[in-house]
Design an enzyme around this catalytic site. Structure first.
Site, PDB file in Angstrom:
ATOM      1  N   HIS A 102       0.555  -1.221  -0.001  1.00 56.68           N
ATOM      2  CA  HIS A 102       0.190  -0.101   0.138  1.00 56.68           C
ATOM      3  C   HIS A 102       0.729   1.194   0.099  1.00 56.68           C
ATOM      4  CE1 HIS A 102      -4.320  -1.215   0.590  1.00 56.68           C
ATOM      5  NE2 HIS A 102      -3.722  -2.106   1.179  1.00 56.68           N
ATOM      6  N   LYS A 155      -9.276  13.905   3.692  1.00 64.87           N
ATOM      7  CA  LYS A 155      -8.342  12.699   3.806  1.00 64.87           C
ATOM      8  C   LYS A 155      -7.464  12.974   5.045  1.00 64.87           C
ATOM      9  CE  LYS A 155      -6.869  13.761  -0.428  1.00 64.87           C
ATOM     10  NZ  LYS A 155      -6.569  12.401  -1.166  1.00 64.87           N
ATOM     11  N   ARG A 156      -6.720  11.805   5.321  1.00 60.02           N
ATOM     12  CA  ARG A 156      -5.770  11.862   6.338  1.00 60.02           C
ATOM     13  C   ARG A 156      -4.895  13.355   6.378  1.00 60.02           C
ATOM     14  NH1 ARG A 156      -5.835   8.049  10.492  1.00 60.02           N
ATOM     15  NH2 ARG A 156      -3.832   9.443  11.293  1.00 60.02           N
ATOM     16  N   LYS A 177       0.394  14.593   1.332  1.00 59.92           N
ATOM     17  CA  LYS A 177      -0.930  14.870   0.683  1.00 59.92           C
ATOM     18  C   LYS A 177      -1.177  16.356   0.263  1.00 59.92           C
ATOM     19  CE  LYS A 177      -3.380  10.764   2.577  1.00 59.92           C
ATOM     20  NZ  LYS A 177      -3.995  10.100   1.561  1.00 59.92           N
ATOM     21  N   THR A 228      -8.602   6.675  -2.821  1.00 61.83           N
ATOM     22  CA  THR A 228     -10.026   6.037  -2.910  1.00 61.83           C
ATOM     23  C   THR A 228     -10.758   7.244  -2.761  1.00 61.83           C
ATOM     24  OG1 THR A 228      -9.996   5.113  -0.867  1.00 61.83           O
ATOM     25  CG2 THR A 228      -9.471   3.660  -2.539  1.00 61.83           C
ATOM     26  N   LYS A 282     -14.629   8.390  -4.954  1.00 64.33           N
ATOM     27  CA  LYS A 282     -16.040   8.824  -4.379  1.00 64.33           C
ATOM     28  C   LYS A 282     -16.436  10.112  -4.956  1.00 64.33           C
ATOM     29  CE  LYS A 282     -14.228   6.360  -0.186  1.00 64.33           C
ATOM     30  NZ  LYS A 282     -13.500   6.929   1.250  1.00 64.33           N
TER      31      LYS A 282
END
Ligand SMILES: *Cc1c(COP(=O)(O)O)cnc(C)c1O
Length: 798
Positions: free
Chosen positions: A345, A533-534, A539, A641, A645
């Site tokens: 991952h 998101k986290r 990110k 992911t 969505k």
């Protein structure tokens, strides 16, 4: 149990009277909720029993998904919809004056996960059951899920997530199926049996709690097995049982609030071995109830390892075969290496799991001994095939410098190794795991992640779901690839306008939530630009907020500069020990305070930080988005992911070519998404050249300088030192994630978004294309690929 509304009402009323001694009218709302939940569970139990007997009678192969995390969210309405009893229940309850939504709101999220990895496991469970495959989950019954996030004065505060406070009615405790798990102690050679024995161990009982996983519109009902630790009677003489009980309790107390760095804690390793060993023991026992021995174990069972957390399953199955069933090493290894498949991952080096040998040896003496032997034989093999290439050997060792490398153990012990998006798999094969790919070229494969349309569209966005069904029929619920049929209608102005109405309705729902929870008024006709998101440096939530700062400063200094109204919405939990990430949360909130309260700009610009991002909140957020922010440094996000969505809810991806964004942009085409920034290879080259200097960008781009300076000149906080670490990270630690390199390109991309948005019908067309093309990103497609290439399962037939 009940086939229509009247039967439902009768049953509901009977249960309330029997359980609580009151009529429906007198019952407390929690009692009504618990009664409904129990009714749905019992309804599902019939199918559950049928599924189990079909699997057993047909001697079907089963898949077991071993994952430290399952981020299930709420189950009640999702299960009712999958069982096809939602409307009956809703109308029956309405006759009693009960609004089903009020009951729905009482359910806590089963938040047994951190983020994407855990949610993937949950989506896979839905798809497996809905596609009629026998596939089960195996994990830990954490007493507290991921922490509950509060924002106080702009700072993140962590509170315990007491998700079982009102009870968790879905689970069934199975004390009969408990299994012992051994820790510590030592290994001795038994001359008479010729076997190793693990003695003086601390024994803990693992007790399973089974949760039904209800498929959509089918009988198939699989099992999510959650293990809980309980004291054993087998405790060492003269030990203090109170200390022992406490240690046992600790095992299942908490989910580690971080999925990207190995917490250097014995307890985490205990958790990993605990649910893994218990899961293996249960599968072995079940196998031996049907077959005389374990020779065909791998023909009837396949175990997918979700990241490296459950990798101890590999030496554990070796241990059982050798120590408990007298297999020779080679025969055991044949079975083991045909049983396990491993999903990688991450490519972040710091997130690849390792353990000190000393810790592993102390906690799991026999398992460690087996790892040593796996290592020894593997290195022997590599020596042979590489003609003693010592540098290669050093790079692939499972044990080296006092450390166990879990990903290497996973690769060596599995028959399949997969990445989770094409770019990610390519990077693994060509770069991070190249040596292993050279040694085992046939093991590596890609399985691009997906999410379930049933939860992320049909359930969470019923308004859009009805519009889609009116347009193309309802087969997309079971066959998401049928969404492609929308392509014939994307240019239809009537559909475009109806889409815009649905979007506006969903933005209003989110706006009401924001008003209630944040006290901020937002304009539903502004662009809802969302990043949830986290929180992690890679990110790049920081890039997003720096751009907001830039727009604000531009408006303040230039009265003629006006932007199209924007609402920037954030949601993110930061790992409790991640100082930098917490500062970014504080920065977002501080910018929000200034910007939202500035009368010169606040009709154009609003910033909202939504507290406690989780599955239930995501279900409100995704349908309301116009723009999906997916802006990680290229090469860092394995898949993502959240991006999928957003897409299926008709939002446009504003992203870098990273993870699954690459495949999203390929499918929708360049004109239907907004891509910016350095590409993976460019990032790699720039880093390797040594020519990246954050100060050059600062000195040469006025916009960057002004935004970065605002971090330390008191613009957003009276204490100029408040955001110093962020400034330092960017400027003096040379901006590891290349925010400044991508800044100009991001500004341009944001301009393109704002321009596109102003042609409403064109915008709607783009959104409709995104929905139409989202079928590929269904976890049904992902699961079919796992089944075809890795698991080789047959569908259940009833
Ligand atoms: C989908 C999801 C994630 C994963 O989001 P990414 O943007 O892919 O990191 C994390 N948390 C929750 C609650 C989710 O539903």
């Amino acid at each position: 149990m009940f086939k229509n509304k009247e039967e439902f009402k009768f049953e509901f009323s009977r249960r309330i009277i029997e359980s609580y001694g009151r009529t429906v009218e007198e019952a407390h709302i929690t009692e009504k909720f618990l009664t409904l939940e129990t009714m749905v569970r019992d309804y599902a139990s019939v199918n559950w029993a049928t599924t189990k007997s079909v699997v057993k009678n047909n001697e079907q192969k089963q898949m077991h998904y071993f994952s430290m995390e399952f981020l299930m969210g709420r189950l009640l309405v999702n299960n009712m919809m999958n069982l096809g009893i939602y409307d009956i229940a809703k109308e029956g309850l309405a006759d009693y004056g009960i609004n089903i939504h009020d009951l729905e709101e009482l359910e806590s999220d089963a938040g047994l996960g951190n983020g994407g990895l855990g949610r993937l496991a949950a989506c896979f469970m839905d798809s497996l059951a809905s596609l009629d495959y026998p596939g089960h989950g195996n994990s830990i019954r954490y007493e507290y899920g991921l922490f509950k996030q509060k924002i106080e004065n702009g700072y993140q505060i962590e509170l315990p997530d007491q998700w079982m406070k009102t009870g968790f009615m879905w689970e069934v405790r199975k004390p009969k199926h408990r299994v012992p798990v051994k820790f510590f102690g030592r290994v001795v050679w038994n001359e008479s049996t010729g076997r190793w024995e693990h003695v003086d161990a601390v024994v803990v009982n693992a007790v399973p709690y089974d949760v039904p996983v209800v498929g959509n519109d089918t009988t198939t009902t699989n099992t999510l097995r959650l293990w809980s630790a309980e004291p054993s009677d087998d405790i060492p003489a003269n030990s203090d049982f109170r200390q022992y009980v406490q240690n046992v309790r600790d095992i299942c107390q908490c989910l580690y609030p971080d999925d990207s760095t190995p917490a250097g804690k014995m307890l985490r390793l205990k958790q990993e071995y605990f649910f893994t060993a218990a899961g293996i023991a249960a599968i072995v026992k079940a196998h031996l109830r049907v077959y005389p021995n374990l020779d065909n174990f791998h023909e009837k069972n396949v175990i997918q390892l979700n990241d490296t957390h459950p990798v101890l399953a590999i030496p554990e199955l070796m241990r059982i075969l050798i120590d408990e069933h007298n297999y020779e090493w080679e025969d055991a290894w044949d079975i083991v290496t045909q049983t396990f498949a491993y999903t990688n991952h991450t490519i972040l080096a710091e997130a690849l799991e390792t353990w000190p040998i000393s810790t592993m040896q102390t906690l799991l003496p026999r398992v460690y001994q087996i790892i040593e032997e796996i290592h020894r034989r593997f290195i022997g093999y590599v020596k042979e095939v590489s003609h003693r290439d010592q540098e290669l050997i050093d790079r692939v060792m499972i044990l080296r410098d006092g450390t166990v490398y879990m990903a290497r153990l996973a690769i060596v012990g599995s028959f399949s190794v997969n990445g989770v998006a094409q770019l990610h798999t390519d990077i693994l094969k060509e770069r991070e795991l190249k040596d292993f790919c050279d040694i085992f070229p046939n093991k590596f494969n890609n399985k691009t992640n997906g999410v379930t349309h049933r939860r992320w569209l049909a359930y969470s966005n019923p308004q859009l779901a009805s519009l889609i069904t009116e347009t193309i029929g309802d087969t997309w619920v079971k066959k998401p690839e049928h969404l492609e049929d929308i392509m014939e209608h994307v240019k239809d102005p009537i559909l475009q306008n109806r889409f815009l109405d649905v979007k506006r309705e969903r933005k209003q729902i989110l706006a009401d939530y924001i008003k209630e929870h944040n006290g901020i008024e937002v304009n539903v006709d502004s662009i809802f630009d969302i990043q949830v998101k986290r929180l992690h440096a890679y990110k790049r939530q920081l890039l997003n907020i720096l751009h907001v700062i830039y727009e604000y400063q531009e408006m303040k200094s230039n009265p003629n500069y006006r932007i199209y109204p924007h609402t920037y919405i954030f949601g993110a939990k930061a790992a409790s020990a991640y100082y930098f990430a917490k500062k970014v949360i504080k920065l977002i909130n501080s910018v929000a305070d200034v910007v939202n309260n500035d009368p010169e700009t606040n009709q154009y610009l609003k910033v909202v930080f939504l507290e406690n991002y989780g599955v239930t909140l995501a279900e409100k957020i995704m349908p309301a988005a116009d723009v999906s922010e997916q802006i990680s440094t290229a090469g860092k996000e394995a898949s993502g992911t959240g991006n999928m969505k957003f897409m299926m809810n008709g939002a446009i991806t504003l992203g870098t070519l990273d993870g699954a964004n690459v495949e999203i942009s390929e499918r929708v085409g360049d004109e239907n998404c907004v891509i910016f920034g350095l590409k993976d290879q460019e990032v790699k080259d720039l880093k390797a050249s040594g020519n990246y200097h954050a100060w050059d960008y600062y000195n040469n781009d006025m916009r960057i300088r002004r935004a970065v300076d605002s971090l330390v000149n008191g613009t957003f906080h009276e204490n100029k030192e408040e955001f110093r670490v962020i400034f330092e990270e960017l400027m003096n630690r040379n901006d590891e994630y290349l925010l400044l390199a991508d800044f100009a390109s991001y500004v341009d991309a944001q301009h393109r978004v704002a321009t596109l948005y102003q042609d409403k019908n064109k915008w709607a067309e783009i959104c409709l294309v995104n929905i139409a093309k989202s079928g590929f990103f269904s976890s049904d497609r992902t699961i079919e690929q796992y089944v075809h290439d890795i698991w080789h399962l047959e569908k259940l037939k009833f």
